[in-house]
Design a protein around this motif. Structure first.
Motif, PDB file in Angstrom:
ATOM      1  N   GLU A 302      27.082 -10.261  51.781  1.00  0.00           N
ATOM      2  CA  GLU A 302      27.061  -9.766  50.408  1.00  0.00           C
ATOM      3  C   GLU A 302      27.940  -8.523  50.326  1.00  0.00           C
ATOM      4  O   GLU A 302      27.750  -7.563  51.079  1.00  0.00           O
ATOM      5  N   LEU A 303      28.898  -8.557  49.411  1.00  0.00           N
ATOM      6  CA  LEU A 303      29.894  -7.499  49.292  1.00  0.00           C
ATOM      7  C   LEU A 303      29.719  -6.724  47.999  1.00  0.00           C
ATOM      8  O   LEU A 303      29.537  -7.311  46.930  1.00  0.00           O
ATOM      9  N   ALA A 304      29.785  -5.404  48.094  1.00  0.00           N
ATOM     10  CA  ALA A 304      29.822  -4.524  46.924  1.00  0.00           C
ATOM     11  C   ALA A 304      31.219  -3.928  46.821  1.00  0.00           C
ATOM     12  O   ALA A 304      31.935  -3.838  47.813  1.00  0.00           O
ATOM     13  N   GLY A 305      31.596  -3.559  45.622  1.00  0.00           N
ATOM     14  CA  GLY A 305      32.935  -3.008  45.424  1.00  0.00           C
ATOM     15  C   GLY A 305      33.360  -3.161  43.982  1.00  0.00           C
ATOM     16  O   GLY A 305      32.516  -3.145  43.075  1.00  0.00           O
ATOM     17  N   PRO A 306      34.644  -3.341  43.716  1.00  0.00           N
ATOM     18  CA  PRO A 306      35.082  -3.544  42.328  1.00  0.00           C
ATOM     19  C   PRO A 306      34.459  -4.783  41.701  1.00  0.00           C
ATOM     20  O   PRO A 306      34.268  -4.847  40.499  1.00  0.00           O
ATOM     21  N   ILE A 307      34.144  -5.793  42.527  1.00  0.00           N
ATOM     22  CA  ILE A 307      33.327  -6.928  42.100  1.00  0.00           C
ATOM     23  C   ILE A 307      32.315  -7.220  43.203  1.00  0.00           C
ATOM     24  O   ILE A 307      32.595  -7.023  44.380  1.00  0.00           O
ATOM     25  N   ALA A 308      31.123  -7.641  42.807  1.00  0.00           N
ATOM     26  CA  ALA A 308      30.139  -8.093  43.792  1.00  0.00           C
ATOM     27  C   ALA A 308      30.492  -9.528  44.164  1.00  0.00           C
ATOM     28  O   ALA A 308      30.817 -10.340  43.296  1.00  0.00           O
ATOM     29  N   ALA A 309      30.481  -9.834  45.447  1.00  0.00           N
ATOM     30  CA  ALA A 309      30.875 -11.172  45.889  1.00  0.00           C
ATOM     31  C   ALA A 309      30.089 -11.554  47.132  1.00  0.00           C
ATOM     32  O   ALA A 309      29.563 -10.697  47.854  1.00  0.00           O
ATOM     33  N   ALA A 310      30.023 -12.866  47.378  1.00  0.00           N
ATOM     34  CA  ALA A 310      29.435 -13.391  48.598  1.00  0.00           C
ATOM     35  C   ALA A 310      30.541 -14.057  49.404  1.00  0.00           C
ATOM     36  O   ALA A 310      31.413 -14.731  48.842  1.00  0.00           O
ATOM     37  N   ALA A 311      30.514 -13.849  50.719  1.00  0.00           N
ATOM     38  CA  ALA A 311      31.499 -14.465  51.609  1.00  0.00           C
ATOM     39  C   ALA A 311      30.759 -15.142  52.749  1.00  0.00           C
ATOM     40  O   ALA A 311      29.780 -14.599  53.278  1.00  0.00           O
ATOM     41  N   ASP A 312      31.208 -16.319  53.123  1.00  0.00           N
ATOM     42  CA  ASP A 312      30.625 -17.034  54.260  1.00  0.00           C
ATOM     43  C   ASP A 312      31.562 -16.949  55.455  1.00  0.00           C
ATOM     44  O   ASP A 312      32.749 -17.295  55.344  1.00  0.00           O
ATOM     45  N   VAL A 313      31.030 -16.472  56.594  1.00  0.00           N
ATOM     46  CA  VAL A 313      31.833 -16.375  57.811  1.00  0.00           C
ATOM     47  C   VAL A 313      31.022 -16.946  58.969  1.00  0.00           C
ATOM     48  O   VAL A 313      29.793 -17.017  58.906  1.00  0.00           O
ATOM     49  N   THR A 314      31.699 -17.344  60.001  1.00  0.00           N
ATOM     50  CA  THR A 314      31.007 -17.848  61.188  1.00  0.00           C
ATOM     51  C   THR A 314      30.427 -16.679  61.966  1.00  0.00           C
ATOM     52  O   THR A 314      30.919 -15.543  61.869  1.00  0.00           O
ATOM     53  N   PRO A 315      29.391 -16.911  62.776  1.00  0.00           N
ATOM     54  CA  PRO A 315      28.859 -15.835  63.614  1.00  0.00           C
ATOM     55  C   PRO A 315      29.917 -15.252  64.543  1.00  0.00           C
ATOM     56  O   PRO A 315      29.932 -14.040  64.803  1.00  0.00           O
ATOM     57  N   ALA A 316      30.835 -16.110  65.029  1.00  0.00           N
ATOM     58  CA  ALA A 316      31.892 -15.619  65.914  1.00  0.00           C
ATOM     59  C   ALA A 316      32.813 -14.659  65.183  1.00  0.00           C
ATOM     60  O   ALA A 316      33.195 -13.603  65.720  1.00  0.00           O
ATOM     61  N   ALA A 317      33.177 -14.992  63.937  1.00  0.00           N
ATOM     62  CA  ALA A 317      34.044 -14.105  63.154  1.00  0.00           C
ATOM     63  C   ALA A 317      33.334 -12.804  62.833  1.00  0.00           C
ATOM     64  O   ALA A 317      33.945 -11.725  62.865  1.00  0.00           O
ATOM     65  N   ALA A 318      32.034 -12.885  62.538  1.00  0.00           N
ATOM     66  CA  ALA A 318      31.277 -11.675  62.239  1.00  0.00           C
ATOM     67  C   ALA A 318      31.224 -10.747  63.448  1.00  0.00           C
ATOM     68  O   ALA A 318      31.353  -9.514  63.325  1.00  0.00           O
ATOM     69  N   ALA A 319      31.067 -11.331  64.632  1.00  0.00           N
ATOM     70  CA  ALA A 319      31.040 -10.517  65.846  1.00  0.00           C
ATOM     71  C   ALA A 319      32.401  -9.904  66.122  1.00  0.00           C
ATOM     72  O   ALA A 319      32.502  -8.728  66.507  1.00  0.00           O
ATOM     73  N   GLN A 320      33.461 -10.675  65.907  1.00  0.00           N
ATOM     74  CA  GLN A 320      34.815 -10.168  66.155  1.00  0.00           C
ATOM     75  C   GLN A 320      35.153  -9.017  65.225  1.00  0.00           C
ATOM     76  O   GLN A 320      35.817  -8.046  65.621  1.00  0.00           O
ATOM     77  N   LEU A 321      34.682  -9.115  63.963  1.00  0.00           N
ATOM     78  CA  LEU A 321      34.956  -8.058  62.988  1.00  0.00           C
ATOM     79  C   LEU A 321      33.934  -6.927  63.054  1.00  0.00           C
ATOM     80  O   LEU A 321      34.084  -5.924  62.369  1.00  0.00           O
ATOM     81  N   ASP A 322      32.891  -7.127  63.879  1.00  0.00           N
ATOM     82  CA  ASP A 322      31.826  -6.132  64.011  1.00  0.00           C
ATOM     83  C   ASP A 322      31.223  -5.814  62.645  1.00  0.00           C
ATOM     84  O   ASP A 322      31.064  -4.649  62.261  1.00  0.00           O
ATOM     85  N   LEU A 323      30.865  -6.860  61.924  1.00  0.00           N
ATOM     86  CA  LEU A 323      30.334  -6.688  60.576  1.00  0.00           C
ATOM     87  C   LEU A 323      28.916  -6.129  60.629  1.00  0.00           C
ATOM     88  O   LEU A 323      28.090  -6.564  61.421  1.00  0.00           O
TER      89      LEU A 323
END
Length: 343
Positions: A302-323
């Motif tokens: 769940e993203l906050a900012g100029p617009i609220a948005a939802a993004a779907d990512v894989t667990p591997a991508a989330a770990a790589q980006l350190d989300l």
């Protein structure tokens, strides 16, 4: 239209005011969040909820002032409301008996309907001896045994576990397809609505906010509730050609429009980056991670900012980006992944 109605119920803090039409053989699903007025509408059609204004007509017959027992309507309630002291057979025979059919004939009709729903061998059992799925089918047989011109279903699958629900949904679809009268189905489950209904009517805060076939409603949501229901990010803005201006962001979109529009895109179309991306033209904005939760095999960000948005990512991508919540990322959506349509 076989059913032509306007249902108005005023409770002071809440007002239901909807027009509802259903053709012979058509199944219409009333879909909406809790408290939207779906069950109130169904009870008004059944004569169980007094109306402050409006009308209910079935063909040339005006049912508006008729008591419930004189309306040619069958109802399947959420909790089925089978008579606990009667057998399955006598529960189904109850309707025909109330319509003046002799006991032997009513029981023969009931056995025929129990056979149709696959429960002839359970005819002698009482409700407490039946499974949830069996009780639902008895309730459906009881509603259909009076040959209703209008069939009303109030969350008919809500009380079932996941496996029973799957099997019973398929069985229910078969019987609704064969029903020659009009059918109104109340549900908050989008899958029930998509599988069982020919047309969806979305109700929010006592009014109809969108209606159409499943393909139209899911492709072009018009409220945040519908967008969440079908898994889309949805925004309203003003279009000038291939650009749409929102409150705090301008998006490039695939569709050329002018004037007030909705813009929608899937969470899977949102790419996240640790650094501002370069390269192919796309919509890019800085966002803060407001929350992370499991969503199937992926993570829903769940993203906050100029617009609220939802993004779907894989667990591997989330770990790589350190989300993690509170972290700033860059979000990007290609114009080709967006869909703009008139508001």
């Amino acid at each position: 239209m076989m059913l032509d109605s306007r249902l108005v119920v005023d409770r002071g803090a809440f007002r239901l005011d909807i027009a509802l039409s259903v053709a012979p053989g058509e199944v219409v699903a009333l879909l909406g969040p809790n408290g939207a007025g779906k069950t109130t509408a169904l009870r008004a059609l059944a004569g169980l909820q007094p109306m402050d204004e409006g009308h209910i007509r079935l063909g040339t017959d005006d049912l508006t002032a008729l008591p419930p027992e004189r309306r040619p309507i069958g109802v399947v309630f959420q909790d089925y409301l089978l008579f606990p002291h009667l057998s399955a057979l006598d529960n189904v025979a109850f309707g025909p008996r109330r319509h003046g059919v002799r006991r032997q004939e009513a029981r023969a009709t009931a056995l025929d309907w129990l056979t149709r729903v696959g429960l002839a061998d359970q005819a002698a059992k009482r409700p407490r001896q039946l499974s949830g799925g069996q009780a639902q089918r008895v309730a459906l047989a009881r509603a259909l045994a009076v040959h209703p011109r209008l069939l009303l279903l109030d969350e008919p699958l809500a009380a079932l576990d996941a496996r029973t629900r799957l099997d019973t949904r398929a069985e229910l679809q078969r019987h609704l397809t064969a029903h020659p009268g009009a059918t109104v189905l109340v549900t908050h489950d989008p899958l029930d609505a998509l599988v069982l209904a020919d047309r969806l009517v979305i109700v929010e805060d006592g009014r109809v906010v969108q209606e159409g076939d499943a393909a139209t409603v899911t492709a072009r949501p018009r409220t945040d509730y519908v967008a969440r229901l079908v898994g889309l990010n949805l925004y309203r803005g003003r279009a000038h050609g291939h650009r749409v201006t929102l409150n705090n962001l301008t998006l490039s979109v695939d569709d050329q429009q002018d004037g007030e529009v909705f813009v929608a895109f899937r969470p899977s179309a949102v790419a996240l980056y640790a650094e501002k991306p370069t390269g192919s033209p796309r919509n890019i904005w800085a966002a803060t991670i407001a929350g992370i939760q499991r969503h199937g095999d992926n993570l829903r960000i769940e993203l906050a900012g100029p617009i609220a948005a939802a993004a779907d990512v894989t667990p591997a991508a989330a770990a790589q980006l350190d989300l993690a919540p509170g972290r700033t990322v860059w979000a990007a959506v290609k114009a080709t992944e967006t869909h703009a349509y008139p508001a």
